[in-house]
Design an enzyme around this catalytic site. Sequence first.
Site, mmCIF file in Angstrom:
data_model
loop_
_atom_site.group_PDB
_atom_site.id
_atom_site.type_symbol
_atom_site.label_atom_id
_atom_site.label_comp_id
_atom_site.label_asym_id
_atom_site.label_seq_id
_atom_site.Cartn_x
_atom_site.Cartn_y
_atom_site.Cartn_z
ATOM 1 N N CYS A 166 42.250 46.023 40.129
ATOM 2 C CA CYS A 166 42.108 44.700 40.372
ATOM 3 C C CYS A 166 41.520 44.674 38.989
ATOM 4 O O CYS A 166 41.308 45.130 37.910
ATOM 5 C CB CYS A 166 41.889 44.538 40.962
ATOM 6 S SG CYS A 166 39.904 44.679 41.387
ATOM 7 N N CYS B 41 47.005 40.569 36.076
ATOM 8 C CA CYS B 41 46.938 41.810 36.367
ATOM 9 C C CYS B 41 46.221 42.762 35.663
ATOM 10 O O CYS B 41 47.176 42.268 34.625
ATOM 11 C CB CYS B 41 47.457 42.383 37.611
ATOM 12 S SG CYS B 41 46.874 41.373 39.801
ATOM 13 N N CYS C 2 45.456 41.755 42.319
ATOM 14 C CA CYS C 2 45.396 40.646 42.039
ATOM 15 C C CYS C 2 46.251 39.283 42.385
ATOM 16 O O CYS C 2 46.805 39.011 43.343
ATOM 17 C CB CYS C 2 45.594 40.264 40.572
ATOM 18 S SG CYS C 2 44.185 42.056 39.884
#
Length: 226
Positions: free
Chosen positions: A27, A104, A99
């Site tokens: 993430c 991302c 994400c």
Amino acid sequence: MNRQIEEWRTEAEALRAKRPRHILFLCVANSARSQMAEGIARSLAPQGVRVSSAGSSPASVRPQAIQVLDEIAIDISDHRSKGLESIDAESVDAVITLCAEEVCPVFLGKAHRVHWGLLDPAGITGTEEARLNAFRSIRDELLRRLNVLFGRGEEAAVTKPQAIAIVGNSGAGKTTLLERLIPALKGKGLRVGVVKHDAHRFDIDHPGKDSHRLTAAGADTMMITS
């Protein structure tokens, strides 16, 4: 069945069939979702499977992530946020990006890629309890998905709920027992609801009260009957 649920379950089952030896969770900040995913996955993965996490803009591990995993007996207190440069890309054969509302990180290795878009609990505002509940919600969703990924019987946990009755006099330690039992059950990937019966007048969700203590222990649903 909800299409979104079908998709992540299909992806998890397909990834399990590939038997990856090094799974990387990504993430942005590597502070909440990917840290919780790493901790949970390490607790579930078979011997010989390596689990890592990283972010494109590493920050620091959120204390709420540490706390809600501690509630299910998983310790990530020694975790540190890491950048992608710390990861040996050649060794990674599966990448799961987490994400949702952000862009991302881009992983340039040749790994199999899966995307599970989960909202960032760190973005939730309000009381500390509201923020913790947001982290608990993501924790529980990761548990659900990772149980499927590692073949730990998520279907049985969802479709065959069990009831446990605990009866005793006031002061016998029922609530203390449940405070220990709830995290243990959550650690198995189960969702836990509690029904408390009381025959006298009571206060609800005040600090120190049973309903507040059991919610803090991780109960997904808390009901009181009289």
